[in-house]
Scaffold this motif. Structure first.
Motif, mmCIF file in Angstrom:
data_model
loop_
_atom_site.group_PDB
_atom_site.id
_atom_site.type_symbol
_atom_site.label_atom_id
_atom_site.label_comp_id
_atom_site.label_asym_id
_atom_site.label_seq_id
_atom_site.Cartn_x
_atom_site.Cartn_y
_atom_site.Cartn_z
ATOM 1 N N GLY A 26 101.008 107.074 -42.924
ATOM 2 C CA GLY A 26 101.384 107.844 -44.109
ATOM 3 C C GLY A 26 100.912 109.282 -44.094
ATOM 4 N N GLY A 27 100.101 109.643 -43.108
ATOM 5 C CA GLY A 27 99.691 111.032 -42.998
ATOM 6 C C GLY A 27 98.223 111.311 -43.241
ATOM 7 N N VAL A 65 93.464 112.702 -48.873
ATOM 8 C CA VAL A 65 94.649 113.379 -48.365
ATOM 9 C C VAL A 65 94.832 114.685 -49.132
ATOM 10 C CG1 VAL A 65 95.789 111.280 -47.548
ATOM 11 C CG2 VAL A 65 96.162 112.026 -49.894
ATOM 12 N N LYS A 69 101.115 113.344 -53.847
ATOM 13 C CA LYS A 69 102.363 112.738 -53.377
ATOM 14 C C LYS A 69 102.110 111.875 -52.137
ATOM 15 C CE LYS A 69 107.046 114.005 -51.877
ATOM 16 N NZ LYS A 69 107.097 113.699 -50.448
ATOM 17 N N THR A 70 101.345 112.387 -51.204
ATOM 18 C CA THR A 70 101.017 111.632 -49.990
ATOM 19 C C THR A 70 100.238 110.371 -50.340
ATOM 20 O OG1 THR A 70 100.988 113.657 -48.674
ATOM 21 C CG2 THR A 70 99.856 111.749 -47.754
ATOM 22 N N GLU A 73 102.560 107.795 -51.887
ATOM 23 C CA GLU A 73 103.439 107.182 -50.886
ATOM 24 C C GLU A 73 102.697 106.131 -50.064
ATOM 25 O OE1 GLU A 73 104.942 110.587 -48.777
ATOM 26 O OE2 GLU A 73 106.436 111.023 -50.322
ATOM 27 N N ILE A 74 101.453 106.413 -49.723
ATOM 28 C CA ILE A 74 100.662 105.463 -48.941
ATOM 29 C C ILE A 74 100.382 104.193 -49.748
ATOM 30 C CG2 ILE A 74 98.403 105.038 -47.879
ATOM 31 C CD1 ILE A 74 98.450 108.044 -47.033
ATOM 32 N N GLU A 104 94.222 117.849 -43.496
ATOM 33 C CA GLU A 104 95.610 118.269 -43.333
ATOM 34 C C GLU A 104 96.127 117.852 -41.978
ATOM 35 O OE1 GLU A 104 95.137 122.461 -44.027
ATOM 36 O OE2 GLU A 104 95.604 122.244 -46.148
#
Length: 105
Positions: A26-27, A65, A69-70, A73-74, A104
């Motif tokens: 997910g980042g 994170v 938003k990130t 989503e995760i 980041e």
């Protein structure tokens, strides 16, 4: 200091690897997990006496994170894949961090 978002997932140890894989996919650049105990809708769980080979034990997973938003989503991906069949709770909270570049992608 910089604004960021911390996501927290408390769930069963048996799905730790799958959950952390979704966090990375997910980042997130990393995560921390610790044994967790407590009481909820599925009864009491002890962090100090997890049962045979850790079965029925919980973990608390945290990740920071860059944005909400990130994080959303995760935790949505984790809930969709796991929370119908495993116990779990997830939430996000705003945090302030010192070194933004560490979080980041």
């Amino acid at each position: 200091m910089y604004d960021a978002t911390k996501l927290v997932i408390i769930t069963e140890r048996t799905i730790l690897d799958g959950v952390t894989a979704l966090i990375e996919q997910g980042g997130a650049t990393g995560y921390t997990h610790v044994d967790a105990g407590g009481k909820g809708s599925r009864g009491k769980r002890s962090a100090s006496r997890p049962g045979i080979s850790g079965v029925m034990s919980n973990v608390k997973i945290e990740s920071i994170v860059a944005d909400r938003k990130t994080a959303e989503e995760i935790i949505t991906a984790v809930a969709t894949k796991y929370f119908q069949h495993y116990s779990g709770i997830a939430y996000v909270e705003p945090v302030e961090i010192l070194r933004r570049h560490k979080f980041e992608v």
